[in-house]
Design an enzyme around this catalytic site. Structure first.
Site, PDB file in Angstrom:
ATOM      1  N   ALA A 179       0.816  -1.502  -0.053  1.00 58.09           N
ATOM      2  CA  ALA A 179       0.204   0.037  -0.050  1.00 58.09           C
ATOM      3  C   ALA A 179       0.977   1.441   0.128  1.00 58.09           C
ATOM      4  O   ALA A 179       0.234   2.097  -0.108  1.00 58.09           O
ATOM      5  CB  ALA A 179      -1.556   0.059   1.032  1.00 58.09           C
ATOM      6  N   ASP A 206       7.911  -6.096   9.406  1.00 59.92           N
ATOM      7  CA  ASP A 206       8.731  -6.657   8.102  1.00 59.92           C
ATOM      8  C   ASP A 206       9.878  -6.804   9.168  1.00 59.92           C
ATOM      9  O   ASP A 206      10.268  -7.310   8.614  1.00 59.92           O
ATOM     10  CB  ASP A 206       8.750  -5.681   6.607  1.00 59.92           C
TER      11      ASP A 206
END
Length: 177
Positions: A14, A37
């Site tokens: 996104a 992440d």
């Protein structure tokens, strides 16, 4: 009160990471950028398997189990502790559980001044970015585009479909005290 934490929530590809980097450049003080992440990369390889707690399905769906949730809970508490110690933090997140995910963060962040930012992107555009990145399971962007926002309450929303990360970051920075 001064903002200590900015939480960027949106689906895969996104544009959250780009916005986080731009925020670091436009905000007047130093900010740390940490994301889900970061957590996944820090985990040992074994919890990244279906039996251990994190499964990336062939269709892009992400399934998390108890081992992942335990590590995630510790990580969230650690991020909150850094903010309480004075660090300013930008969190790049994917609320797979929608409102339940936000509640986990709210509980850990407590009274810390936090800005909640929803990062939207049209599914087709995010899917194209996903292919271009080459480091994601194809289908993640589409499977996460809507579910990450279900029931989540935001202070601000940005859309990266046609708006560059820097412009989004400037809009967020204008909102941060």
């Amino acid at each position: 009160m001064t903002t200590q934490v900015i939480v960027l929530n949106g689906g895969s590809s996104a544009g959250k990471s780009g916005i986080a980097r731009c925020l670091q450049a436009v905000l007047p003080d130093p900010w740390l950028a940490l994301g889900v992440d970061t957590l996944i990369q820090a985990m040992p390889a074994s919890p990244r398997t279906p039996a251990a707690g994190l499964e990336l399905a062939a269709d892009g769906a992400v399934v998390v189990g108890p081992e992942f949730r335990a590590l995630e809970a510790a990580w969230i508490e650690g991020v909150a502790a850094m903010a309480r110690a004075g660090a300013r933090i930008i969190v790049d997140e994917v609320f797979l559980g929608g409102a339940d995910s936000q509640e986990r963060w709210k509980k850990a962040l407590g009274a810390l001044e936090t800005r909640w930012v929803g990062v939207w992107c049209e599914t087709a555009v995010a899917a194209g970015r996903e292919i271009a990145r080459g480091d994601r399971v194809i289908g993640m962007a589409a499977s996460q585009a809507e579910i990450v926002h279900r029931g989540v309450v935001y202070d601000l929303r940005v859309d990266t479909t046609t708006t560059e990360a820097l412009e989004c970051a400037r809009a967020i920075a204008a909102y941060v005290r």
